[in-house]
Design a protein around this motif. Sequence first.
Motif, short mmCIF file in Angstrom:
data_model
loop_
_atom_site.label_atom_id
_atom_site.label_comp_id
_atom_site.label_asym_id
_atom_site.label_seq_id
_atom_site.Cartn_x
_atom_site.Cartn_y
_atom_site.Cartn_z
N SER A 260 3.33 -8.68 -17.41
CA SER A 260 2.97 -8.29 -18.77
C SER A 260 1.57 -8.73 -19.17
N THR A 261 0.94 -9.60 -18.37
CA THR A 261 -0.44 -10.00 -18.66
C THR A 261 -1.44 -9.13 -17.92
N GLY A 262 -0.96 -8.17 -17.11
CA GLY A 262 -1.84 -7.32 -16.32
C GLY A 262 -2.25 -7.93 -15.00
N ARG A 263 -1.56 -8.99 -14.57
CA ARG A 263 -1.88 -9.61 -13.29
C ARG A 263 -1.05 -8.99 -12.17
N LEU A 264 -1.69 -8.70 -11.06
CA LEU A 264 -0.98 -8.19 -9.90
C LEU A 264 -0.13 -9.32 -9.32
N VAL A 265 1.19 -9.18 -9.35
CA VAL A 265 2.07 -10.27 -8.95
C VAL A 265 2.83 -9.97 -7.66
N ALA A 266 2.88 -8.71 -7.24
CA ALA A 266 3.58 -8.40 -5.98
C ALA A 266 3.03 -7.11 -5.41
N GLN A 267 3.07 -7.04 -4.09
CA GLN A 267 2.68 -5.85 -3.34
C GLN A 267 3.68 -5.65 -2.22
N ALA A 268 3.87 -4.42 -1.81
CA ALA A 268 4.79 -4.16 -0.70
C ALA A 268 4.41 -2.87 0.01
N ARG A 269 4.79 -2.80 1.25
CA ARG A 269 4.73 -1.55 2.02
C ARG A 269 6.04 -1.43 2.79
N GLN A 270 6.61 -0.25 2.75
CA GLN A 270 7.81 -0.01 3.55
C GLN A 270 7.65 1.29 4.33
N LEU A 271 8.39 1.35 5.44
CA LEU A 271 8.53 2.59 6.19
C LEU A 271 9.92 3.10 5.90
N ALA A 272 10.01 4.35 5.48
CA ALA A 272 11.30 4.93 5.14
C ALA A 272 11.50 6.22 5.91
N ARG A 273 12.76 6.52 6.17
CA ARG A 273 13.13 7.76 6.85
C ARG A 273 13.53 8.78 5.79
N VAL A 274 13.02 9.99 5.90
CA VAL A 274 13.31 11.01 4.89
C VAL A 274 14.22 12.07 5.50
#
Length: 276
Positions: A260-274
């Motif tokens: 809520s303060t505009g700070r980047l708090v998490a990042q992620a990358r996933q590989l998914a099957r479609v």
Amino acid sequence: MPEQSAFDRAIATHESGPHTRTGEFTDDWLIGHAVNGGVALAMAGSALAAELGGTGHPDPFVISAYYLAASSPGPVTVHTETVRTGRQVATGEVSLWQDGPEGEPVQKVRALATYGSLDSLPDDVRTAAEPPPMPGPEDCTKALDAPAEAIRGVNILHQLDLRIDPATAGWAVGRPSGRGQLRGWLRMPDGREPDPYLLLMAVDAMPPVAFDLGVTGWAPTVELTAHVRARPAPGWLQIVTSSRNLAGGFLEEDADVWDSTGRLVAQARQLARVPG
């Protein structure tokens, strides 16, 4: 004593032996027939925190999980192991197991993670990552208001207050943009404030970004790596997911989460099957 939140109950585990804990998945967190991968990741992360808690490294910094089979409602056995402990970080391994059709143990998730203390990190922030301009939560579309056929069987949406930027919600009415991006806001309807474990769920809480590419259906996660960058402030989480490449039946999905303060708090990358 305040009542435990639905999310904390969902990821809770209890010691049942050396390096072994037990928990239970309920159908409240299903997407189709499978438990949401972010909830499974949060359970794994919370259980590993119990293993590493005595090392002085209580918080997940990075966790990489492989989803070996779909998790389903029912009991879960969690095995944890301390791999290495250092002055600044500790590394551990965790795996989630459930009984198979014949009662045989089946490994569902296996993860390696590094933990430390978020409160001990220096307070310097040098970033080009900024939350995108988008309407506030009150002007975004509640996920539960999507057409019934678009959210049928997505039980987890009843546990979240998830709101989608209308500019990225065309897929819900059969008009995906093709840009491969979704934007939204997330909070827990019972008032539970975000913490590192809620962030582990949040990075996998949005609808599959494949929907905005015109691909519908369940997109199971093959691998997901999440980075927790800071302890989040109370309030709404802003989430952006995107994909640049869908090929050969797989796509990558990147997630950025701001507090809520505009700070980047998490990042992620996933590989998914479609779906084919």
